[in-house]
Design a protein around this motif. Structure first.
Motif, PDB file in Angstrom:
ATOM      1  N   PHE A 199       0.827  -1.209   0.000  1.00 31.17           N
ATOM      2  CA  PHE A 199       0.000   0.000   0.000  1.00 31.17           C
ATOM      3  C   PHE A 199       0.863   1.261   0.000  1.00 31.17           C
ATOM      4  O   PHE A 199       0.498   2.274  -0.592  1.00 31.17           O
ATOM      5  N   TRP A 201       3.877   1.421  -1.304  1.00 28.74           N
ATOM      6  CA  TRP A 201       4.587   1.421  -2.579  1.00 28.74           C
ATOM      7  C   TRP A 201       3.749   2.059  -3.690  1.00 28.74           C
ATOM      8  O   TRP A 201       4.254   2.803  -4.521  1.00 28.74           O
ATOM      9  N   VAL A 202       2.459   1.779  -3.728  1.00 31.57           N
ATOM     10  CA  VAL A 202       1.651   2.251  -4.854  1.00 31.57           C
ATOM     11  C   VAL A 202       0.919   3.561  -4.564  1.00 31.57           C
ATOM     12  O   VAL A 202       0.272   4.110  -5.447  1.00 31.57           O
ATOM     13  N   LEU A 204       0.075   7.247  -4.425  1.00 27.19           N
ATOM     14  CA  LEU A 204       0.601   8.318  -5.270  1.00 27.19           C
ATOM     15  C   LEU A 204       0.339   9.702  -4.691  1.00 27.19           C
ATOM     16  O   LEU A 204       1.245  10.519  -4.590  1.00 27.19           O
ATOM     17  N   VAL A 219       6.431   6.341  -8.294  1.00 24.27           N
ATOM     18  CA  VAL A 219       5.064   6.507  -8.794  1.00 24.27           C
ATOM     19  C   VAL A 219       4.847   7.920  -9.327  1.00 24.27           C
ATOM     20  O   VAL A 219       4.104   8.129 -10.274  1.00 24.27           O
ATOM     21  N   THR A 223       4.292   9.473 -13.601  1.00 23.52           N
ATOM     22  CA  THR A 223       3.264  10.352 -14.178  1.00 23.52           C
ATOM     23  C   THR A 223       3.893  11.298 -15.195  1.00 23.52           C
ATOM     24  O   THR A 223       3.190  11.924 -15.977  1.00 23.52           O
TER      25      THR A 223
END
Lengths: 267, 290
Positions: A199, A201-202, A204, A219, A223
Motif C-alpha cells: 500500500f 509502494w503504490v 501516489l 510513482v 506520471t
C-alpha cells in the motif's frame, strides 16, 4: 481426483491473471509508435531502449531508491507499533477499546483528493517537505490501522491458554511476546508486512504532494510519461514492470512465514 | 471468551495512537474548516455555515455518481470475496507451488494504480490490445470507449483482476494459521469437505475475512485512479463514480468549499456502511461459535 481439478482451475486462473502482465511486458519491449501503430502478439522489433533509459537516467532510477527508502521505514514503523497494539486489542478490555479500534480504520475511509492541501500545509509547517521520513509518516495513517486489524485477526485465533501457561511458567511479557507469541502468528506477520509494503509502494497522491526532488518516488516519476505529445506507453510499461520487482522480492522473503502452519502445544 | 480487564493495555496502544493521530487530526479538521467557508483567495474567506452541504445534497449529478459507486462496489465485492476464498482453498500447501502462487498473486497488487489503468486501456483497446482484439475476433462487438456497458464490464474485470489476489492472500494466510489438530478432529468425526469448510475454516477465517471485506469495500468505494485513466468517467457520464466527481469539483473548478463538503459526506457514508458491515460480521461469527 478432486485435487487435480483444483489445480487445473488454479492454473487457468493464474494464466488469466498473467495476461495483462504479459501485455505490459510486451509493451515495455516496443517503441511507443510501434505500440500505437499495430497489434502484435510478440514484440517484432524488440527494443530495450525503455529499460536503458530508466537505468541510465538518474531522475528515473533515483525514484526507485527513494520509494524503497520510505516504504521500508514505513513498513518497519507500522509493524513495530502495530504488534503490541494488536495484542492489546485481542487480549485486553480497556477504556474505549472498541471505539479506538474502529477509529483506527476510519482513517482509511476518506476520499484523499481534498486532503492533499492540508497535508502539504501540515508537513511544511514542520519543515519536513521533500524528506523520506515525511512520506513514511504520512503513510502510517493508512498502514498502521491496516496492520493492527490484520494482526488482531490472527492473534484472536490463538487460544489464550497459551498466554496463561507461559505467564505461569514465569515468562516475562516481552520474552513471551517475542519468543513464543510472534512465531505463532508468523503467517499474519508475513502477510501484514507485505500489505504495508504494497500500500505504501503504490500510493501516489500523498507521496507526490509531500516531495519535490530529493525524495520523489517512482510513482510520481511515472506520471511524467504524460507529456504534450501524449503518453509514452512503452516507457511507462517498462517502469511498471520494474515496479513489480521489489515487492515480488518481499513476498518471496516472507513466503515461508505465510505458508507454514503451526502445531499447537509446543509451549 | 471474556477478555482480561486491564487499563494498562493503553500503554501498548499509545504508540499507534500517536503515529496515526499525528497525520489524522489536523488535516481532517482543516477539511471541516473548508466545508463551512467560502474561500475567495489566500487569507480571504467567509463563513457560510451549512450552505455547501445544502447545495451538494441537492445536486442530482452527485446522486447519480453515488448510485454508480454503490453498484460498482456491490458487483466487485460479489465477485472478489467468493473467488478469493476459492483460490485460497485451491492453493497448494507445500512444495514449489507455494512461492510460485504467492508471487503470482502479488504481481497485480504491486503495479501503481494509474499505471494499471493505462495498461488496461491499451490491453482492452479493440485495435491494438490483446483483450479487445481477442473478444472482437470471437464476434462480440466490444469498445469500452463508446459503449457504456463495455466500459462497465472492463472496469469491473480490471478491479477483479487487480484486487482478488488481496482477498486470496489474506484468506490463504488465515487458512494456514488454523492448527492441524482441528483438521485431525474433523477427520476423526468423518466430516465432509463442506462441513470442514463451514464449521472450521470459515469461522477461523472470520478475522481476516472481515478485514478483507472492509478493505475491499472501502477501496472500491473510493476507487479513483484506475477508472479516471481507463474511461475518464465516460462514455458520457456512464462511469463517473462519486470519487471522480469529487476530484473534478475539487481540482477542476478550484472549489474547495463544496468539494470539502462532499468529501465529508462521502467519508460519513463509507464510515456508516463499514460500521454496519463490521457489526453484522461480528454477530455472525459469534452466532456460529455458540
Amino acid at each position: 481426483m478432486k485435487g487435480k481439478k483444483k489445480t487445473i482451475a488454479l492454473v487457468i486462473y493464474f494464466g488469466l491473471l498473467f495476461l495483462p502482465i504479459y501485455w505490459m511486458i510486451n509493451m515495455s519491449l516496443r517503441t511507443n509508435a510501434d505500440i500505437l501503430a499495430s497489434f502484435a502478439l510478440f514484440p517484432i522489433d524488440l527494443t530495450f531502449a525503455n529499460y536503458i533509459k530508466i537505468f541510465t537516467d538518474a531522475s528515473w532510477y533515483s525514484g526507485y531508491i527513494n520509494s524503497m527508502i520510505y516504504v521500508s521505514i514505513n513498513t518497519l514503523i507500522s509493524l513495530a507499533t502495530a504488534l503490541p497494539a494488536a495484542y492489546a486489542f485481542s487480549r485486553y478490555q480497556f477504556m474505549g477499546d472498541k471505539h479506538l479500534f474502529f477509529w483506527l480504520l476510519t482513517n482509511r475511509m476518506a476520499p484523499a483528493a481534498v486532503f492533499a492541501l492540508p497535508f502539504f500545509q501540515l508537513y511544511s509547517a514542520l519543515h519536513l517537505i521533500d524528506t523520506h521520513i515525511a512520506v513514511a509518516l504520512a503513510h502510517c495513517l493508512f498502514n498502521i490501522p491496516l496492520a493492527v486489524w490484520i494482526l488482531e485477526g490472527f492473534m484472536s485465533g490463538i487460544p489464550r491458554e497459551i498466554d496463561e501457561t507461559a505467564f505461569i511458567d514465569g515468562y516475562s511479557f516481552p520474552r513471551f511476546f517475542i519468543t513464543i507469541f510472534i512465531p505463532l502468528i508468523r503467517a499474519g506477520v508475513g502477510v501484514t508486512a507485505f500489505f504495508c509494503f504494497m500500500f505504501s509502494w503504490v500510493e501516489l497522491l500523498l507521496a507526490r504532494t509531500l516531495t519535490v526532488t530529493d525524495a520523489k518516488p517512482i510513482v510520481a516519476t511515472m506520471t511524467r510519461t504524460i507529456s504534450a505529445t501524449g503518453l509514452d506507453y512503452g516507457l511507462l510499461a517498462a517502469a511498471g514492470v520494474l515496479t513489480i520487482v521489489p515487492g515480488a522480492l518481499v513476498i518471496w522473503f516472507v513466503r515461508n512465514y505465510m505458508a507454514k502452519g503451526f502445531a499447537l502445544g509446543r509451549v | 471468551m471474556d477478555k482480561w480487564e486491564n487499563n494498562k493495555a493503553w500503554f501498548l496502544v499509545m504508540p499507534v495512537c500517536a503515529f496515526v493521530a499525528f497525520s489524522a487530526i489536523i488535516p481532517l479538521m482543516t477539511v471541516v474548516n473548508y466545508s463551512v467557508q467560502d474561500i475567495i483567495g489566500p487569507g480571504a474567506h467567509v463563513f457560510v455555515g451549512t450552505d455547501w452541504f445544502n447545495k451538494v445534497l441537492h445536486d442530482y449529478r452527485l446522486h447519480d455518481a453515488l448510485w454508480r459507486q454503490f453498484l460498482f462496489s456491490g458487483l466487485v465485492l460479489l465477485i472478489e470475496m467468493p473467488l478469493g476464498i476459492l483460490i485460497a482453498l485451491a492453493m497448494p500447501k507445500r512444495g514449489w507451488g507455494v512461492p510460485f502462487s504467492l508471487v503470482t498473486l502479488a504481481l497485480p497488487l504491486l503495479i501503481p494504480w494509474n499505471t494499471i489503468g493505462t495498461i488496461w486501456f491499451i490491453f482492452t483497446r479493440p485495435d491494438i490490445g490483446l483483450f479487445g482484439s481477442a473478444i472482437n475476433s470471437l464476434g462480440v462487438a466490444f469498445d469500452h470507449t463508446r459503449r457504456p456497458l463495455d466500459a462497465w464490464a472492463t472496469l469491473v474485470l480490471m478491479e477483479a483482476w487487480h484486487w482478488t489476489p488481496l482477498v486470496a492472500l489474506l484468506a490463504y494466510a488465515g487458512l494456514r494459521a488454523i492448527p492441524e489438530v482441528y483438521y485431525q478432529a474433523a477427520k476423526i468425526d468423518g466430516a465432509s469437505p463442506w462441513a470442514t469448510f463451514y464449521y472450521i475454516q470459515l469461522p477461523k477465517m472470520r478475522g481476516v475475512l472481515t478485514i478483507a471485506l472492509l478493505l475491499r469495500f472501502m477501496d472500491s468505494f473510493l476507487i479513483y485512479a484506475e477508472p479516471f485513466v481507463l474511461t475518464g468517467g465516460g462514455p458520457g457520464n456512464a462511469t463517473t463514480f462519486l470519487s471522480i466527481y469529487v476530484v473534478k469539483l475539487a481540482l477542476g473548478q478550484f472549489d474547495l468549499g463544496p468539494a470539502a463538503a462532499i468529501s465529508l459526506i462521502y467519508f460519513l457514508i463509507v464510515l456508516l456502511l463499514s460500521f454496519i458491515f463490521y457489526q453484522v460480521l461480528q454477530r455472525v461469527g459469534k452466532g456460529e461459535k455458540a
